[in-house]
Design an enzyme around this catalytic site. Structure first.
Site, PDB file in Angstrom:
ATOM      1  N   GLU A 183       1.893   1.840  -3.452  1.00 33.58           N
ATOM      2  CA  GLU A 183       0.780   2.381  -4.250  1.00 33.58           C
ATOM      3  C   GLU A 183       0.763   3.910  -4.169  1.00 33.58           C
ATOM      4  O   GLU A 183       0.601   4.605  -5.172  1.00 33.58           O
ATOM      5  CB  GLU A 183      -0.543   1.802  -3.737  1.00 33.58           C
ATOM      6  CG  GLU A 183      -1.777   2.390  -4.402  1.00 33.58           C
ATOM      7  CD  GLU A 183      -2.953   2.502  -3.461  1.00 33.58           C
ATOM      8  OE1 GLU A 183      -3.514   3.606  -3.349  1.00 33.58           O
ATOM      9  OE2 GLU A 183      -3.308   1.482  -2.833  1.00 33.58           O
ATOM     10  N   HIS A 184       0.937   4.447  -2.977  1.00 30.80           N
ATOM     11  CA  HIS A 184       0.977   5.900  -2.804  1.00 30.80           C
ATOM     12  C   HIS A 184       2.165   6.514  -3.551  1.00 30.80           C
ATOM     13  O   HIS A 184       2.037   7.555  -4.211  1.00 30.80           O
ATOM     14  CB  HIS A 184       1.101   6.252  -1.319  1.00 30.80           C
ATOM     15  CG  HIS A 184      -0.194   6.211  -0.579  1.00 30.80           C
ATOM     16  ND1 HIS A 184      -0.694   7.280   0.123  1.00 30.80           N
ATOM     17  CD2 HIS A 184      -1.116   5.215  -0.419  1.00 30.80           C
ATOM     18  CE1 HIS A 184      -1.848   6.957   0.690  1.00 30.80           C
ATOM     19  NE2 HIS A 184      -2.112   5.697   0.377  1.00 30.80           N
TER      20      HIS A 184
ATOM     21  N   GLU B 271      -3.954   7.838   7.359  1.00 32.45           N
ATOM     22  CA  GLU B 271      -4.940   6.894   6.818  1.00 32.45           C
ATOM     23  C   GLU B 271      -5.205   5.768   7.818  1.00 32.45           C
ATOM     24  O   GLU B 271      -6.357   5.328   7.983  1.00 32.45           O
ATOM     25  CB  GLU B 271      -4.447   6.326   5.490  1.00 32.45           C
ATOM     26  CG  GLU B 271      -5.494   5.537   4.731  1.00 32.45           C
ATOM     27  CD  GLU B 271      -5.048   5.126   3.343  1.00 32.45           C
ATOM     28  OE1 GLU B 271      -5.805   4.380   2.681  1.00 32.45           O
ATOM     29  OE2 GLU B 271      -3.945   5.539   2.908  1.00 32.45           O
TER      30      GLU B 271
ATOM     31  N   HIS C  99       0.824  -1.209   0.000  1.00 33.03           N
ATOM     32  CA  HIS C  99       0.000   0.000   0.000  1.00 33.03           C
ATOM     33  C   HIS C  99       0.860   1.262   0.000  1.00 33.03           C
ATOM     34  O   HIS C  99       0.530   2.250  -0.672  1.00 33.03           O
ATOM     35  CB  HIS C  99      -0.919  -0.024   1.227  1.00 33.03           C
ATOM     36  CG  HIS C  99      -1.721   1.218   1.397  1.00 33.03           C
ATOM     37  ND1 HIS C  99      -1.427   2.167   2.348  1.00 33.03           N
ATOM     38  CD2 HIS C  99      -2.799   1.685   0.724  1.00 33.03           C
ATOM     39  CE1 HIS C  99      -2.293   3.155   2.261  1.00 33.03           C
ATOM     40  NE2 HIS C  99      -3.135   2.896   1.287  1.00 33.03           N
TER      41      HIS C  99
END
Length: 459
Positions: free
Chosen positions: A82-83, A159, A79
């Site tokens: 991904e950012h 997040e 993840h």
């Protein structure tokens, strides 16, 4: 009715480069809904679904990597990466990436799951070449700078904090941990505060190099698209970046395995000062490749898939004990989960859990009525079709199918599989799944005596 073709036709490129293999997977009416696949030298697969009647197109690249591919120290790396792929390339800055799509009224995003990651852009059909160029550039040319890693660390920690502030969401992560323990599938996709703070730029860069090989990628495009043009544009983008790899490479096969979940009667409680108690009661389900998944889908729909479902009627309509109550299934390559979620006042949690457990036991022993099954088949069929009404959903379907199954199923075939489910099929899968001793995950302000009684739900 669509039909399948298993014959591959080799088509050499006009420049005499290495041969790409093109195959028609599903043949639509007059070309509408036709799904084609081309495998480029180096193993990159490109699948498209053509719908000439729409004015939009969605382009995505799927990576065969998710949080289940992480070691404990790398939890959250997929993840995090991904950012970082949105933070800039040699060709574009982070602002250039977002501005390019914003300037044509498009939308761009990405998501990370336990077994895959997807990056996509939805634009007008005339702007598809731009979307292809931008997304391919991100996937092949990301810089992953130390400064970006440090800056994005704070965003990801926020997040995680946002998720922890939403117990209705967080309880599903807790349930996965309850069922799967401290394993890659049991750990959260986002990682933890500890692992995110510890991840270095070099660790993430090595992870990127290892898992973003063309053999682990699938390109998917749906809408008013021309397959041959998409292939040419993607090939040009990957060749320019030197990212096609070896000409003799073979695409990575879909994941497989034989993981069996044996967790039963386990209870995990996270004490939080929330207004509601959030609970998930569940047990091992089915792998996504299991042919019984259609029957399980019908079962889940009848149990907790809508306002007419058993759980909604018993818990909310008749007794007013909860606002939200539903059942769901999660299928992975080699295992699955079945769960029932409810959010209610802490004082009502034991009543809600008893009703849910009683209904699961009753269906396991007696099955569903023909009326319930027929209604669930109709609901599942309708929601399946309605859920594919935009090009983004179509891109998701063909991309995920290629990555996870290595094949495609037409909508007609899906509807046929749902319609073919019989009461005996549902009864059999209910006995296999629901008759197992459940486990429970709970988040809320439950007092000591209330918490001590949670074992009753899984006894």
């Amino acid at each position: 009715m669509t039909s399948r073709s298993s014959r591959a036709t080799a088509r050499p490129s006009s420049e005499g480069r290495a041969v790409a293999r093109t195959q028609t997977l599903l043949k639509g009416r007059d070309g509408i809904g036709t799904v084609r696949r081309t495998t480029l030298p180096g193993g990159l697969r490109i699948v498209t679904e053509t719908l000439p009647s729409v004015r939009s197109a969605t382009f995505g690249i799927w990576a065969h990597v998710g949080s289940r591919d992480e070691t404990p120290t790398l939890n959250g790396a997929t993840h995090y990466l991904e950012h970082l792929l949105f933070k800039g390339t040699k060709k574009r800055s982070a602002l250039d990436i977002s501005a390019a799509i914003d300037a044509v009224g498009g939308e761009m995003n990405a998501f990370t799951a336990k077994e895959y990651t997807c990056y996509y852009a939805r634009v007008l059909d005339t702007d598809l070449p731009l979307a292809i160029d931008v997304v391919c550039d991100m996937l092949t040319g990301s810089l992953i700078l130390e400064s970006d890693v440090d800056a994005e660390r704070g965003v990801i920690l926020e997040e995680i904090a946002m998720t922890e502030d939403d117990p209705g969401d967080m309880v599903h992560d807790l349930f996965a941990h309850t069922m799967l323990g401290d394993t890659p599938l049991g750990r959260p996709v986002l990682g933890s505060v500890e692992t995110i703070n510890a991840l270095s730029r070099d660790q993430i860069a090595r992870f990127y190099k290892k898992h973003y090989d063309p053999t682990h990628l699938v390109v998917a495009a749906a809408g008013n698209v021309d397959h041959a043009k998409v292939v040419r544009q993607v090939r040009a983008a990957f060749e320019k970046a030197g990212a096609l790899g070896r000409t003799d490479a073979v695409p990575a096969p879909p994941r497989g395995g034989s993981r069996t979940l044996r967790t039963a009667g386990r209870v995990e409680l996270l004490s939080r000062k929330t207004e509601q108690a959030h609970v998930v009661l569940g047990m091992p389900g089915l792998a996504r490749t299991d042919e019984r998944r259609w029957a399980l889908g019908v079962l889940s729909t009848a149990l907790g898939g809508g306002m007419s479902s058993r759980l909604f009627q018993e818990v909310r309509e008749k007794r007013g004990l909860a606002y939200s109550v539903y059942s769901y299934t999660s299928g992975f390559a080699d295992c699955g989960l079945f769960g029932v979620y409810a959010g209610c006042r802490p004082s009502q949690v034991h009543d809600v859990l008893k009703i849910c457990r009683d209904e699961l036991d009753k269906v396991a022993a007696e099955g569903l009525t023909d009326e319930e099954i027929n209604r669930a088949i109709g609901q599942l069929s309708g929601s399946t079709v309605l859920g594919l009404e935009d090009t983004g959903a179509l891109m998701n379907r063909i991309g995920k199918s290629e990555l996870c199954w290595g094949t495609q199923m037409s909508v007609d075939d899906m509807l046929t599989s749902i319609a073919a489910v019989t009461p005996d099929d549902v009864r059999a899968v209910a006995q296999d799944v629901l008759a197992q001793r459940p486990s429970l995950a709970a988040i809320g302000p439950l007092k000591e005596k209330q918490a001590a009684r949670l074992d009753e739900a899984v006894a």
